[in-house]
Design an enzyme around this catalytic site. Structure first.
Site, PDB file in Angstrom:
ATOM      1  N   SER A 167      85.516   8.778 -39.484  1.00 34.67           N
ATOM      2  CA  SER A 167      85.198  10.194 -39.337  1.00 34.67           C
ATOM      3  C   SER A 167      85.292  10.548 -37.860  1.00 34.67           C
ATOM      4  O   SER A 167      84.694   9.879 -37.023  1.00 34.67           O
ATOM      5  CB  SER A 167      83.781  10.424 -39.867  1.00 34.67           C
ATOM      6  OG  SER A 167      83.392  11.742 -39.632  1.00 34.67           O
ATOM      7  N   LYS A 193      89.258  11.231 -41.174  1.00 32.28           N
ATOM      8  CA  LYS A 193      88.557  12.459 -41.604  1.00 32.28           C
ATOM      9  C   LYS A 193      88.245  13.252 -40.347  1.00 32.28           C
ATOM     10  O   LYS A 193      87.640  12.728 -39.407  1.00 32.28           O
ATOM     11  CB  LYS A 193      87.277  12.076 -42.341  1.00 32.28           C
ATOM     12  CG  LYS A 193      86.231  13.191 -42.454  1.00 32.28           C
ATOM     13  CD  LYS A 193      85.153  12.812 -43.451  1.00 32.28           C
ATOM     14  CE  LYS A 193      83.763  13.153 -42.945  1.00 32.28           C
ATOM     15  NZ  LYS A 193      82.713  12.874 -43.929  1.00 32.28           N
ATOM     16  N   LYS A 195      86.358  16.439 -38.563  1.00 25.80           N
ATOM     17  CA  LYS A 195      85.334  17.471 -38.686  1.00 25.80           C
ATOM     18  C   LYS A 195      85.967  18.796 -38.277  1.00 25.80           C
ATOM     19  O   LYS A 195      86.674  18.865 -37.256  1.00 25.80           O
ATOM     20  CB  LYS A 195      84.173  17.147 -37.739  1.00 25.80           C
ATOM     21  CG  LYS A 195      83.408  15.905 -38.150  1.00 25.80           C
ATOM     22  CD  LYS A 195      82.651  16.168 -39.429  1.00 25.80           C
ATOM     23  CE  LYS A 195      81.770  14.995 -39.795  1.00 25.80           C
ATOM     24  NZ  LYS A 195      81.017  15.253 -41.031  1.00 25.80           N
ATOM     25  N   ASP A 221      86.300  17.761 -43.121  1.00 30.00           N
ATOM     26  CA  ASP A 221      84.906  17.965 -43.522  1.00 30.00           C
ATOM     27  C   ASP A 221      84.328  19.122 -42.718  1.00 30.00           C
ATOM     28  O   ASP A 221      84.288  19.067 -41.487  1.00 30.00           O
ATOM     29  CB  ASP A 221      84.115  16.676 -43.242  1.00 30.00           C
ATOM     30  CG  ASP A 221      82.659  16.771 -43.682  1.00 30.00           C
ATOM     31  OD1 ASP A 221      82.284  17.799 -44.302  1.00 30.00           O
ATOM     32  OD2 ASP A 221      81.901  15.828 -43.411  1.00 30.00           O
ATOM     33  N   ASN A 223      81.157  20.548 -43.375  1.00 36.62           N
ATOM     34  CA  ASN A 223      79.685  20.551 -43.315  1.00 36.62           C
ATOM     35  C   ASN A 223      79.101  21.958 -43.427  1.00 36.62           C
ATOM     36  O   ASN A 223      78.263  22.359 -42.610  1.00 36.62           O
ATOM     37  CB  ASN A 223      79.184  19.885 -42.022  1.00 36.62           C
ATOM     38  CG  ASN A 223      79.353  18.373 -42.038  1.00 36.62           C
ATOM     39  OD1 ASN A 223      80.143  17.843 -41.268  1.00 36.62           O
ATOM     40  ND2 ASN A 223      78.653  17.674 -42.917  1.00 36.62           N
ATOM     41  N   GLU A 246      86.225  18.862 -47.625  1.00 40.93           N
ATOM     42  CA  GLU A 246      84.849  18.519 -47.973  1.00 40.93           C
ATOM     43  C   GLU A 246      83.877  19.637 -47.575  1.00 40.93           C
ATOM     44  O   GLU A 246      83.860  20.083 -46.423  1.00 40.93           O
ATOM     45  CB  GLU A 246      84.485  17.216 -47.248  1.00 40.93           C
ATOM     46  CG  GLU A 246      83.186  16.606 -47.691  1.00 40.93           C
ATOM     47  CD  GLU A 246      82.891  15.293 -46.952  1.00 40.93           C
ATOM     48  OE1 GLU A 246      83.762  14.806 -46.202  1.00 40.93           O
ATOM     49  OE2 GLU A 246      81.772  14.778 -47.106  1.00 40.93           O
ATOM     50  N   ASP A 271      79.744  17.308 -50.902  1.00 43.84           N
ATOM     51  CA  ASP A 271      78.880  16.297 -50.284  1.00 43.84           C
ATOM     52  C   ASP A 271      77.441  16.827 -50.374  1.00 43.84           C
ATOM     53  O   ASP A 271      76.691  16.490 -51.301  1.00 43.84           O
ATOM     54  CB  ASP A 271      79.340  16.079 -48.830  1.00 43.84           C
ATOM     55  CG  ASP A 271      78.386  15.231 -48.004  1.00 43.84           C
ATOM     56  OD1 ASP A 271      77.473  14.617 -48.576  1.00 43.84           O
ATOM     57  OD2 ASP A 271      78.540  15.180 -46.768  1.00 43.84           O
ATOM     58  N   LYS A 295      76.671   9.522 -51.240  1.00 44.08           N
ATOM     59  CA  LYS A 295      75.844   9.007 -50.142  1.00 44.08           C
ATOM     60  C   LYS A 295      74.497   8.664 -50.755  1.00 44.08           C
ATOM     61  O   LYS A 295      73.759   9.556 -51.189  1.00 44.08           O
ATOM     62  CB  LYS A 295      75.625  10.080 -49.072  1.00 44.08           C
ATOM     63  CG  LYS A 295      76.785  10.312 -48.148  1.00 44.08           C
ATOM     64  CD  LYS A 295      76.409  11.360 -47.114  1.00 44.08           C
ATOM     65  CE  LYS A 295      77.576  11.694 -46.225  1.00 44.08           C
ATOM     66  NZ  LYS A 295      77.350  12.973 -45.512  1.00 44.08           N
ATOM     67  N   GLY A 323      79.153   8.296 -45.134  1.00 40.23           N
ATOM     68  CA  GLY A 323      78.382   7.538 -44.158  1.00 40.23           C
ATOM     69  C   GLY A 323      77.489   8.496 -43.392  1.00 40.23           C
ATOM     70  O   GLY A 323      77.757   9.700 -43.336  1.00 40.23           O
TER      71      GLY A 323
HETATM   72  O1  NPG Z   1      80.858   7.055 -40.483  1.00 36.26           O
HETATM   73  O2  NPG Z   1      78.736   6.881 -40.750  1.00 36.26           O
HETATM   74  C1  NPG Z   1      79.738   7.551 -40.566  1.00 36.26           C
HETATM   75  C2  NPG Z   1      79.587   9.037 -40.406  1.00 36.26           C
HETATM   76  C3  NPG Z   1      80.522   9.818 -41.251  1.00 36.26           C
HETATM   77  O3  NPG Z   1      81.038  12.057 -40.716  1.00 36.26           O
HETATM   78  C4  NPG Z   1      80.229  11.292 -41.163  1.00 36.26           C
HETATM   79  N1  NPG Z   1      79.047  11.668 -41.598  1.00 36.26           N
HETATM   80  O4  NPG Z   1      78.762  14.977 -42.772  1.00 36.26           O
HETATM   81  O5  NPG Z   1      79.404  13.187 -43.706  1.00 36.26           O
HETATM   82  C5  NPG Z   1      78.925  13.771 -42.755  1.00 36.26           C
HETATM   83  C6  NPG Z   1      78.562  13.009 -41.497  1.00 36.26           C
HETATM   84  C7  NPG Z   1      77.106  12.939 -41.197  1.00 36.26           C
HETATM   85  C8  NPG Z   1      76.687  12.184 -40.145  1.00 36.26           C
HETATM   86  C9  NPG Z   1      76.185  13.578 -41.942  1.00 36.26           C
HETATM   87  C10 NPG Z   1      75.343  12.071 -39.831  1.00 36.26           C
HETATM   88  C11 NPG Z   1      74.843  13.481 -41.625  1.00 36.26           C
HETATM   89  C12 NPG Z   1      74.419  12.728 -40.570  1.00 36.26           C
END
Ligand code: NPG
Length: 404
Positions: A167, A193, A195, A221, A223, A246, A271, A295, A323
């Site tokens: 990511s 991926k 952001k 992604d 969010n 996402e 997500d 997750k 993750g």
């Molecule tokens: O590789 O652990 C990883 C992070 C992957 O982008 C990632 N996580 O929105 O999915 C998400 C984001 C995230 C990170 C979400 C930290 C919440 C806390």
């Protein structure tokens, strides 16, 4: 109704450890910028031995309403005492009746009765899935270690190596983004991926697609950073041949995701909106998601994740493992989960050095040769990794708390 007694009979104490782990580089998403991972670790002490787990709640309640101080407080004041006292099935726990035995999630869950009793014991508390997940995972680790079984074996893993994606946060400039992505490609990651957020979408995605070439696996992604009025703009992402988009809209806004799915060819993947098996099935049925990000923290634990995985597998809806900046402790369990048959896309299961110069456990390192871009699924009992207790002490941001 018979009270659940498995957990209280075995659980002797719960320890909460707060640590701060420096990130190798800041991680920026549409909801904020992290420079250090503030983690809450749970150690359960049971008659049969200890178990460790990591709570994925972030420093601030931006990704979700949960955050690390809140998780620590709810465990200290409600969940920990409920688990230690062996509270029975609470008012919020759906009564599914007897589970069929003979394969899949039900038999996996039946094989770990102490961990399976955690959810019902905590159901009296509404929400707080990440905090509940951490307690369940710690009990699961202890229980599996006592049984001499790995998480992968318990979950029903079908592979020894899993494909890894990475990511990539929002970068200060396009040039820095491309440098970072090129570095990950060089390291062997099998999927990128990106952001995205309003103002950081078509241009960076187009540039990364050009860098990767048409065959490179790429997804985005958001969010929850977009609004329904952005659907035409998001549909323009179709030209970049993405694996998925996402969670562009708010957690509660399934309707806009349904509209986007109808307006574009790129699969929409939820997500934040997917809290458990029920919400997953509902979102799939409505056409709000055709791929599911699993997750375990967000879903209240690995056992609910097994239920979601099984439901998606039956509907032929692909899933992948998300993750949340986990240290090696949380990563180990995620890698085991990602080895299940329905995990058909590379996960956000990157190597330790993506985030940490030094990991809390033995580091996860990408494979080489035919295993380039993959991580080996831990095979030892429980998570299969050992927490480096000297680092728990060295990185402590508060004194540990003992509940008994
Ligand atoms: O590789 O652990 C990883 C992070 C992957 O982008 C990632 N996580 O929105 O999915 C998400 C984001 C995230 C990170 C979400 C930290 C919440 C806390």
């Amino acid at each position: 109704m018979t009270e659940q007694t498995t957990v209280p009979a075995r659980l002797e104490a719960i320890e909460l450890h707060r640590i701060e782990v420096p990130l190798v580089r800041p991680f920026e998403t549409s909801f904020g910028r992290e420079t250090v991972r503030e983690a809450l670790l749970v150690r359960v002490r049971t008659e049969a031995g200890d178990g460790w787990a990591e709570c994925v709640a972030g420093r601030e309640p931006f990704y979700s309403s949960e955050y690390v101080d809140g998780a620590a407080a709810v465990i200290e004041h409600y969940l920990g005492p409920a688990l230690l006292a062996g509270a029975g099935r609470g008012p919020h726990e759906p009564d599914d009746g007897p589970q069929p035995v003979g394969g899949g999630a039900a038999s996996a869950i039946a094989s770990v009765p102490a961990a399976a009793a955690v959810g019902p014991a905590l159901a009296v508390v509404s929400g707080h899935r990440m905090a509940k997940a951490a307690l369940e995972a710690a009990v699961l680790d202890a229980e599996l270690r006592a049984q001499g079984r790995s998480m992968a074996e318990c979950f029903g893993a079908v592979r020894d190596w899993v494909d890894c994606g990475v990511s990539v946060g929002i970068a200060p400039t396009l040039e820095e983004l491309l440098d970072e992505v090129a570095g990950y490609v060089e390291q062997g990651y099998r999927r990128i991926k990106l952001k995205i957020k309003p103002g950081w979408d078509l241009v960076p995605v187009g540039a990364v697609r050009e860098l990767l070439g048409p065959a490179g696996l790429l997804q985005v992604d958001a969010n929850t950073a977009y609004r329904q009025a952005d659907i035409p703009l998001l549909a323009e992402l179709d030209r970049f041949g993405l694996l998925l988009i996402e969670q562009p809209f708010a957690e509660e806004d399934l309707a806009s995701h349904v509209q986007l799915a109808a307006a574009c060819d790129t699969p929409v993947c939820l997500d934040e909106s997917i809290l458990d098996r029920t919400t997953a099935l509902d979102a799939i049925e409505r056409g709000a998601t055709s791929i599911v990000n699993i997750k375990p923290g967000r879903m209240g634990g690995y056992l609910e994740s097994l239920r979601v995985h099984e439901a998606c597998l039956a509907l032929e809806v692909p899933v992948w493992c998300g993750g949340m900046l986990e240290t090696g402790l949380g990563r180990a369990a995620n890698v085991a989960l990602a080895a299940l048959p329905g995990f058909l896309l590379p996960g956000d299961t990157s190597a330790s050095d993506r985030y940490y110069a030094e990991d809390l456990t033995e580091p996860f390192v990408l494979g080489t040769g035919e295993h380039r871009g993959q991580l080996a699924v831990p095979a030892g009992p429980g998570t299969g990794v050992a927490v480096r207790e000297e680092l728990v002490q060295a990185w402590a941001s508060a004194p540990p708390l003992l509940l008994r």
